[in-house]
Scaffold this motif. Sequence first.
Motif, PDB file in Angstrom:
ATOM      1  N   ASN A 201       0.848  -1.192   0.000  1.00  0.00           N
ATOM      2  CA  ASN A 201       0.000   0.000   0.000  1.00  0.00           C
ATOM      3  C   ASN A 201       0.878   1.234   0.000  1.00  0.00           C
ATOM      4  OD1 ASN A 201      -2.813  -0.876   0.341  1.00  0.00           O
ATOM      5  ND2 ASN A 201      -2.180  -1.643   2.349  1.00  0.00           N
ATOM      6  N   TYR A 203       0.262   5.304   0.382  1.00  0.00           N
ATOM      7  CA  TYR A 203      -0.683   6.404   0.609  1.00  0.00           C
ATOM      8  C   TYR A 203       0.060   7.715   0.371  1.00  0.00           C
ATOM      9  CZ  TYR A 203      -2.844   2.532   3.177  1.00  0.00           C
ATOM     10  OH  TYR A 203      -3.381   1.309   3.525  1.00  0.00           O
ATOM     11  N   HIS A 218     -13.295  -1.153   7.203  1.00  0.00           N
ATOM     12  CA  HIS A 218     -13.575  -2.491   6.668  1.00  0.00           C
ATOM     13  C   HIS A 218     -13.061  -3.530   7.647  1.00  0.00           C
ATOM     14  CE1 HIS A 218      -9.351  -1.918   5.748  1.00  0.00           C
ATOM     15  NE2 HIS A 218      -9.245  -3.239   5.691  1.00  0.00           N
ATOM     16  N   ASP A 220     -11.095  -7.401   7.572  1.00  0.00           N
ATOM     17  CA  ASP A 220     -10.364  -8.263   6.649  1.00  0.00           C
ATOM     18  C   ASP A 220     -11.080  -9.614   6.568  1.00  0.00           C
ATOM     19  OD1 ASP A 220      -8.615  -6.179   6.340  1.00  0.00           O
ATOM     20  OD2 ASP A 220      -6.989  -7.073   7.493  1.00  0.00           O
ATOM     21  N   LEU A 227       0.620  -7.458   9.232  1.00  0.00           N
ATOM     22  CA  LEU A 227       0.852  -6.165   8.577  1.00  0.00           C
ATOM     23  C   LEU A 227       2.126  -5.483   9.048  1.00  0.00           C
ATOM     24  CD1 LEU A 227      -0.658  -3.637   6.993  1.00  0.00           C
ATOM     25  CD2 LEU A 227      -0.986  -2.851   9.321  1.00  0.00           C
ATOM     26  N   LEU A 235      -3.018   4.006  10.708  1.00  0.00           N
ATOM     27  CA  LEU A 235      -3.981   2.918  10.923  1.00  0.00           C
ATOM     28  C   LEU A 235      -4.777   3.174  12.203  1.00  0.00           C
ATOM     29  CD1 LEU A 235      -5.102   0.032  10.354  1.00  0.00           C
ATOM     30  CD2 LEU A 235      -3.126  -0.868  11.602  1.00  0.00           C
ATOM     31  N   HIS A 276     -11.297  -1.566  10.830  1.00  0.00           N
ATOM     32  CA  HIS A 276     -10.154  -0.665  10.877  1.00  0.00           C
ATOM     33  C   HIS A 276     -10.171   0.202   9.627  1.00  0.00           C
ATOM     34  CE1 HIS A 276      -8.991  -4.525   9.103  1.00  0.00           C
ATOM     35  NE2 HIS A 276      -8.100  -3.875   8.373  1.00  0.00           N
ATOM     36  N   VAL A 278      -7.657   3.599   7.454  1.00  0.00           N
ATOM     37  CA  VAL A 278      -6.379   4.307   7.405  1.00  0.00           C
ATOM     38  C   VAL A 278      -6.631   5.782   7.135  1.00  0.00           C
ATOM     39  CG1 VAL A 278      -4.206   4.555   6.144  1.00  0.00           C
ATOM     40  CG2 VAL A 278      -5.097   2.269   6.645  1.00  0.00           C
ATOM     41  N   ARG A 286       2.899   7.383   3.155  1.00  0.00           N
ATOM     42  CA  ARG A 286       3.009   6.253   4.074  1.00  0.00           C
ATOM     43  C   ARG A 286       3.008   4.956   3.273  1.00  0.00           C
ATOM     44  NH1 ARG A 286      -1.078   2.994   6.654  1.00  0.00           N
ATOM     45  NH2 ARG A 286      -0.255   2.027   8.535  1.00  0.00           N
ATOM     46  N   SER A 288       2.611   0.574   3.693  1.00  0.00           N
ATOM     47  CA  SER A 288       2.330  -0.572   4.556  1.00  0.00           C
ATOM     48  C   SER A 288       2.276  -1.826   3.688  1.00  0.00           C
ATOM     49  CB  SER A 288       1.023  -0.382   5.330  1.00  0.00           C
ATOM     50  OG  SER A 288      -0.085  -0.553   4.477  1.00  0.00           O
ATOM     51  N   PHE A 292      -2.189 -11.211   3.647  1.00  0.00           N
ATOM     52  CA  PHE A 292      -3.533 -11.715   3.946  1.00  0.00           C
ATOM     53  C   PHE A 292      -3.486 -13.248   3.891  1.00  0.00           C
ATOM     54  CE2 PHE A 292      -4.311  -7.530   1.897  1.00  0.00           C
ATOM     55  CZ  PHE A 292      -4.945  -6.895   2.963  1.00  0.00           C
TER      56      PHE A 292
END
Length: 350
Positions: A201, A203, A218, A220, A227, A235, A276, A278, A286, A288, A292
Amino acid sequence: MGEIDPAFIQATDQRPKLNPTNPVADEIPIIDLSVLSSPDETRKVVSEIGHACKSWGFFQVINHGVPLELARKIEEVAKTFFELPAEEKKKVKRDMVNALGYHDGENTKNVRDWKEVFDFLVEDETLVPASPEPDDKELRKLTNQWPQYPPEFREVCQEYARAVEKLAYKLLGLIALGLDQPENRFNDYFRDQQTSMIRFNHYPPCPFPHLALGVGRHKDAGALTVLAQDDVGGLEVKRKSDGEWIPVTPTPNAYIINVGDIVQVWSNDKYESVEHRVVVNSEKERFSVPFFFFPAHHVMVKPLEELLSDENPAKYREYNWGKFYATRNRSDFKKQEVENIQIHHFRLPE
Ligand SMILES: O=C(O)CCC(=O)C(=O)O
Ligand SMILES: [Fe+2]
């Protein structure tokens, strides 16, 4: 600064509080895994993880066994990739045929996320249902798309996947023990044909951090998420006790672990998959990297029989992981008019 594209604007009640008047202490437990060689200490870790899963759905782990050098390398290749010109990144863009690779247009709950991502499968060839339709038994093979630059990208990704997978199995075992099950209780669901995926990810700084989110709220969908985040922060986890959004302060060299919907169903709600999101900021980008942990497509997910009794009847009807995944992917790909598939759709009436 210009105008914000309305696709990114969150509904009023979803917008973040950027400067909370009462900054909250970071309460998400940090658990040290270095002690796992001693049986007594292992029992303690199992109980700490059990508590964290029950009260937060989230915890952090330190001394987790993933080599720090590898974690540094993965961050570096991810950054180098995202710095490439847009035309270079688009060479590995995901499309209707291949769901893996680069994209920058994801919607979470029908609002666009302020991010760009690169997705790859832990197994280079992964079987999934060809369509979300329940009666369509056809499977298709997903394969990774690898960029040419940086040249070490693929090798670093694959090495990292193996190291984090090892940690994911370790955690899955500790969670099984916490549910009074054998440590390997869940392993067979993954050993053959897991559908696990790693995401980078990115951002970028956002001039409208009060209106947009890096990822909207959302849960997971998988079993676990492992993570890695950098030192910027953003987060936030929805605290179960009062629904407040609590920031997860970056801890150097820690992984953030959260249980996903599948563990919620296996544990028959003892452990909950927690929402959670972001938050972005106007100054810093940022990065991350979530792993998954997803089972094989054919796995039927249902509450563990061993945990059920007259007092604790099954709270969910069983569902097929592959079809859940296919349905979710369809709806994340395009903006839809209806809520996408959620675990509560499988909840049985009390
Ligand atoms: O970037 C983060 O800290 C979390 C991202 C996330 O929740 C996700 O990709 O599912
Ligand atoms: Fe997430």
